[in-house]
Motif scaffolding. Structure first.
Motif, PDB file in Angstrom:
ATOM      1  N   PRO A  62       0.789  -1.244   0.000  1.00 37.93           N
ATOM      2  CA  PRO A  62       0.000   0.000   0.000  1.00 37.93           C
ATOM      3  C   PRO A  62       0.820   1.292   0.000  1.00 37.93           C
ATOM      4  O   PRO A  62       0.371   2.304  -0.556  1.00 37.93           O
ATOM      5  CB  PRO A  62      -0.830  -0.107   1.283  1.00 37.93           C
ATOM      6  N   GLN A  63       2.004   1.286   0.602  1.00 36.19           N
ATOM      7  CA  GLN A  63       2.753   2.543   0.708  1.00 36.19           C
ATOM      8  C   GLN A  63       3.233   3.080  -0.642  1.00 36.19           C
ATOM      9  O   GLN A  63       3.614   4.238  -0.751  1.00 36.19           O
ATOM     10  CB  GLN A  63       3.949   2.390   1.664  1.00 36.19           C
ATOM     11  N   TYR A  64       3.167   2.244  -1.689  1.00 29.53           N
ATOM     12  CA  TYR A  64       3.625   2.681  -3.005  1.00 29.53           C
ATOM     13  C   TYR A  64       2.552   3.436  -3.787  1.00 29.53           C
ATOM     14  O   TYR A  64       2.843   3.949  -4.881  1.00 29.53           O
ATOM     15  CB  TYR A  64       4.102   1.477  -3.827  1.00 29.53           C
ATOM     16  N   THR A  65       1.344   3.473  -3.298  1.00 34.36           N
ATOM     17  CA  THR A  65       0.256   4.066  -4.079  1.00 34.36           C
ATOM     18  C   THR A  65      -0.530   5.105  -3.283  1.00 34.36           C
ATOM     19  O   THR A  65      -0.497   5.139  -2.057  1.00 34.36           O
ATOM     20  CB  THR A  65      -0.740   2.997  -4.566  1.00 34.36           C
ATOM     21  N   ASP A  66      -1.231   5.946  -4.021  1.00 30.38           N
ATOM     22  CA  ASP A  66      -2.234   6.855  -3.459  1.00 30.38           C
ATOM     23  C   ASP A  66      -3.399   6.848  -4.438  1.00 30.38           C
ATOM     24  O   ASP A  66      -3.334   7.438  -5.512  1.00 30.38           O
ATOM     25  CB  ASP A  66      -1.667   8.261  -3.302  1.00 30.38           C
ATOM     26  N   THR A  67      -4.457   6.140  -4.043  1.00 28.56           N
ATOM     27  CA  THR A  67      -5.584   5.957  -4.966  1.00 28.56           C
ATOM     28  C   THR A  67      -6.557   7.138  -4.961  1.00 28.56           C
ATOM     29  O   THR A  67      -7.530   7.133  -5.714  1.00 28.56           O
ATOM     30  CB  THR A  67      -6.356   4.661  -4.643  1.00 28.56           C
ATOM     31  N   GLY A  68      -6.278   8.168  -4.186  1.00 28.61           N
ATOM     32  CA  GLY A  68      -7.101   9.371  -4.225  1.00 28.61           C
ATOM     33  C   GLY A  68      -7.113  10.023  -5.593  1.00 28.61           C
ATOM     34  O   GLY A  68      -8.036  10.762  -5.935  1.00 28.61           O
ATOM     35  N   VAL A  69      -6.117   9.700  -6.419  1.00 31.11           N
ATOM     36  CA  VAL A  69      -6.018  10.268  -7.756  1.00 31.11           C
ATOM     37  C   VAL A  69      -7.174   9.821  -8.649  1.00 31.11           C
ATOM     38  O   VAL A  69      -7.462  10.450  -9.679  1.00 31.11           O
ATOM     39  CB  VAL A  69      -4.651   9.885  -8.381  1.00 31.11           C
ATOM     40  N   ARG A  70      -7.862   8.763  -8.254  1.00 29.14           N
ATOM     41  CA  ARG A  70      -9.001   8.295  -9.057  1.00 29.14           C
ATOM     42  C   ARG A  70     -10.119   9.343  -9.153  1.00 29.14           C
ATOM     43  O   ARG A  70     -10.957   9.271 -10.048  1.00 29.14           O
ATOM     44  CB  ARG A  70      -9.572   7.011  -8.459  1.00 29.14           C
ATOM     45  N   LYS A  71     -10.106  10.317  -8.262  1.00 29.70           N
ATOM     46  CA  LYS A  71     -11.114  11.388  -8.303  1.00 29.70           C
ATOM     47  C   LYS A  71     -11.009  12.210  -9.582  1.00 29.70           C
ATOM     48  O   LYS A  71     -11.996  12.836 -10.001  1.00 29.70           O
ATOM     49  CB  LYS A  71     -10.953  12.312  -7.088  1.00 29.70           C
ATOM     50  N   VAL A  72      -9.824  12.229 -10.169  1.00 25.27           N
ATOM     51  CA  VAL A  72      -9.647  13.002 -11.411  1.00 25.27           C
ATOM     52  C   VAL A  72      -9.385  12.078 -12.602  1.00 25.27           C
ATOM     53  O   VAL A  72      -8.758  12.453 -13.583  1.00 25.27           O
ATOM     54  CB  VAL A  72      -8.515  14.042 -11.272  1.00 25.27           C
ATOM     55  N   GLN A  73      -9.904  10.850 -12.519  1.00 23.82           N
ATOM     56  CA  GLN A  73      -9.745   9.852 -13.586  1.00 23.82           C
ATOM     57  C   GLN A  73     -11.083   9.616 -14.270  1.00 23.82           C
ATOM     58  O   GLN A  73     -12.100   9.422 -13.598  1.00 23.82           O
ATOM     59  CB  GLN A  73      -9.211   8.547 -12.987  1.00 23.82           C
ATOM     60  N   GLN A  74     -11.077   9.656 -15.610  1.00 22.00           N
ATOM     61  CA  GLN A  74     -12.311   9.466 -16.381  1.00 22.00           C
ATOM     62  C   GLN A  74     -12.085   8.453 -17.496  1.00 22.00           C
ATOM     63  O   GLN A  74     -11.042   8.466 -18.149  1.00 22.00           O
ATOM     64  CB  GLN A  74     -12.751  10.783 -17.033  1.00 22.00           C
ATOM     65  N   ASP A  75     -13.092   7.617 -17.731  1.00 22.45           N
ATOM     66  CA  ASP A  75     -13.069   6.686 -18.866  1.00 22.45           C
ATOM     67  C   ASP A  75     -13.897   7.324 -19.976  1.00 22.45           C
ATOM     68  O   ASP A  75     -15.107   7.534 -19.816  1.00 22.45           O
ATOM     69  CB  ASP A  75     -13.655   5.336 -18.440  1.00 22.45           C
ATOM     70  N   LEU A  76     -13.267   7.661 -21.092  1.00 21.75           N
ATOM     71  CA  LEU A  76     -13.890   8.507 -22.099  1.00 21.75           C
ATOM     72  C   LEU A  76     -13.862   7.872 -23.488  1.00 21.75           C
ATOM     73  O   LEU A  76     -13.124   6.917 -23.745  1.00 21.75           O
ATOM     74  CB  LEU A  76     -13.160   9.858 -22.165  1.00 21.75           C
ATOM     75  N   MET A  77     -14.662   8.428 -24.382  1.00 22.39           N
ATOM     76  CA  MET A  77     -14.671   8.048 -25.799  1.00 22.39           C
ATOM     77  C   MET A  77     -14.536   9.318 -26.629  1.00 22.39           C
ATOM     78  O   MET A  77     -15.284  10.281 -26.439  1.00 22.39           O
ATOM     79  CB  MET A  77     -15.983   7.354 -26.156  1.00 22.39           C
ATOM     80  N   LEU A  78     -13.574   9.323 -27.537  1.00 19.26           N
ATOM     81  CA  LEU A  78     -13.410  10.452 -28.447  1.00 19.26           C
ATOM     82  C   LEU A  78     -13.735   9.989 -29.862  1.00 19.26           C
ATOM     83  O   LEU A  78     -13.149   9.028 -30.356  1.00 19.26           O
ATOM     84  CB  LEU A  78     -11.970  10.978 -28.390  1.00 19.26           C
ATOM     85  N   LYS A  79     -14.675  10.674 -30.504  1.00 16.44           N
ATOM     86  CA  LYS A  79     -15.017  10.363 -31.891  1.00 16.44           C
ATOM     87  C   LYS A  79     -14.092  11.150 -32.808  1.00 16.44           C
ATOM     88  O   LYS A  79     -14.010  12.369 -32.715  1.00 16.44           O
ATOM     89  CB  LYS A  79     -16.476  10.709 -32.164  1.00 16.44           C
ATOM     90  N   THR A  80     -13.392  10.435 -33.678  1.00 15.76           N
ATOM     91  CA  THR A  80     -12.464  11.097 -34.603  1.00 15.76           C
ATOM     92  C   THR A  80     -12.691  10.555 -36.018  1.00 15.76           C
ATOM     93  O   THR A  80     -13.358   9.532 -36.208  1.00 15.76           O
ATOM     94  CB  THR A  80     -10.992  10.830 -34.214  1.00 15.76           C
ATOM     95  N   ASP A  81     -12.106  11.219 -36.998  1.00 13.92           N
ATOM     96  CA  ASP A  81     -12.196  10.755 -38.383  1.00 13.92           C
ATOM     97  C   ASP A  81     -11.518   9.393 -38.563  1.00 13.92           C
ATOM     98  O   ASP A  81     -11.835   8.654 -39.505  1.00 13.92           O
ATOM     99  CB  ASP A  81     -11.551  11.774 -39.327  1.00 13.92           C
ATOM    100  N   ALA A  82     -10.591   9.074 -37.661  1.00 14.63           N
ATOM    101  CA  ALA A  82      -9.883   7.793 -37.743  1.00 14.63           C
ATOM    102  C   ALA A  82     -10.610   6.677 -37.004  1.00 14.63           C
ATOM    103  O   ALA A  82     -10.188   5.526 -37.049  1.00 14.63           O
ATOM    104  CB  ALA A  82      -8.471   7.951 -37.177  1.00 14.63           C
ATOM    105  N   GLY A  83     -11.724   7.040 -36.336  1.00 10.27           N
ATOM    106  CA  GLY A  83     -12.485   6.060 -35.565  1.00 10.27           C
ATOM    107  C   GLY A  83     -12.659   6.504 -34.121  1.00 10.27           C
ATOM    108  O   GLY A  83     -12.062   7.492 -33.680  1.00 10.27           O
ATOM    109  N   ASP A  84     -13.508   5.796 -33.400  1.00  9.67           N
ATOM    110  CA  ASP A  84     -13.744   6.106 -31.989  1.00  9.67           C
ATOM    111  C   ASP A  84     -12.552   5.628 -31.152  1.00  9.67           C
ATOM    112  O   ASP A  84     -12.093   4.492 -31.312  1.00  9.67           O
ATOM    113  CB  ASP A  84     -15.014   5.419 -31.491  1.00  9.67           C
ATOM    114  N   VAL A  85     -12.078   6.494 -30.267  1.00  6.62           N
ATOM    115  CA  VAL A  85     -10.912   6.170 -29.442  1.00  6.62           C
ATOM    116  C   VAL A  85     -11.319   6.145 -27.971  1.00  6.62           C
ATOM    117  O   VAL A  85     -11.535   7.192 -27.350  1.00  6.62           O
ATOM    118  CB  VAL A  85      -9.762   7.182 -29.656  1.00  6.62           C
ATOM    119  N   ARG A  86     -11.426   4.948 -27.423  1.00  5.17           N
ATOM    120  CA  ARG A  86     -11.676   4.813 -25.983  1.00  5.17           C
ATOM    121  C   ARG A  86     -10.363   5.060 -25.256  1.00  5.17           C
ATOM    122  O   ARG A  86      -9.304   4.554 -25.654  1.00  5.17           O
ATOM    123  CB  ARG A  86     -12.208   3.429 -25.643  1.00  5.17           C
ATOM    124  N   HIS A  87     -10.437   5.827 -24.182  1.00  4.25           N
ATOM    125  CA  HIS A  87      -9.210   6.156 -23.450  1.00  4.25           C
ATOM    126  C   HIS A  87      -9.555   6.555 -22.019  1.00  4.25           C
ATOM    127  O   HIS A  87     -10.663   6.989 -21.725  1.00  4.25           O
ATOM    128  CB  HIS A  87      -8.460   7.290 -24.150  1.00  4.25           C
TER     129      HIS A  87
END
Length: 283
Positions: A62-87
């Motif tokens: 546990p001392q190697y991590t700080d999971t509080g950063v998940r508050k600013v983490q988002q699972d997103l989809m970007l629609k582009t001319d090259a295709g949809d990019v999940r990121h």
């Protein structure tokens, strides 16, 4: 007076603030070469996996991590001319000070680059470094390691670069993901836009020496395990030295993890030290 001039010249160079630096510092240096650009690090599986992880290769202590950063983490989809990019995006999606992307290898997904507990907590550290320094971290899915994959990653970079026009952009590629690093370097758009590449247990590509990124002296970091049976260390070292042979002043570093295997560089790379070096050299 000279000190004042030097300070003024470097005042606008971003430097990432520490995050658990003592836990993630490199073990002992065994040797150096190429004017300090090449370093051999003492890596030991018993210490660097078995003692560091609660469940070896699956869950770090546990001392190697700080999971509080998940508050600013988002699972997103970007629609582009090259295709949809999940990121997955961590940090500031607009007005970011810097942008770091991680491109996974064969059999991976966007989830690998945001897993808090695998690879010794090193991705959690990267997430916290980005969130804590006004940056943006992106871990995308892509369909292949060829032109289609490169086009989608380029479209993702283009979108977020427009949202953060002042940001330096660094792309880290694990294993086979390196094929995309080299393709991005060769493209007219991303080759003129990215500011640094990190190859982690990855491959080489001689065509890089003719790319727009090479001509701009984009800094390159290589991390490789000496016992990597997928991409032999000797080949990557030879490619590293071919860059220096072509341009002695080229900003490149090679860290060899002695006895390390294919995944070792992803676990062991010092994200803060490496990115701060890249920020100081970025075009």
């Amino acid at each position: 007076m000279l000190f004042l001039v030097s300070s003024a010249a470097n005042a606008d160079t971003l430097s990432l603030k520490p995050f658990k630096d003592d836990l993630f510092a490199y073990p002992a240096t065994l040797s150096t070469g190429d004017g300090g650009a090449y370093t051999v690090i003492d890596y030991r599986e018993m210490r660097d996996i078995n003692q560091r992880d609660e469940v070896p290769e699956k869950r770090v202590h546990p001392q190697y991590t700080d999971t509080g950063v998940r508050k600013v983490q988002q699972d997103l989809m970007l629609k582009t001319d090259a295709g949809d990019v999940r990121h997955v995006a961590v940090g500031k999606t607009q007005g970011a000070a810097l942008i770091v992307l991680y491109l996974h290898g064969q059999g991976g997904s966007r989830k690998q680059g945001v897993d808090d507990f695998t690879f010794g907590g090193n991705f959690n550290r990267l997430k916290n470094l980005m969130a804590g320094n006004g940056g943006l971290y992106l871990s995308p899915d892509f369909p292949d390691f060829g032109d289609k994959g490169a086009a989608q990653v380029a479209a993702l970079i283009d979108h977020y670069a427009e949202q953060s026009p002042g940001a330096k952009i660094f792309v880290a590629c694990g294993s086979m993901g390196g094929a995309l690093c080299w393709k991005l370097a060769a493209r007219n758009d991303t080759g003129r836009r990215v500011n640094g590449l990190l190859l982690l247990g990855s491959l080489w590509d001689e065509s890089f020496l003719a790319s727009p990124a090479f001509r701009r002296h984009v800094p390159i970091f290589f991390g490789q395990g000496s016992h990597d049976v997928v991409f032999p260390v000797a080949n990557q070292e030879a490619f590293f030295r071919s860059i220096i042979a072509r341009s002695k002043a080229y900003p490149t570093r090679f860290v060899r993890f002695e006895t390390g295997t294919h995944g070792t560089p992803i676990r062991m790379v010092d994200w803060r030290g490496t990115l701060n070096w890249m920020l100081s050299k970025a075009p």
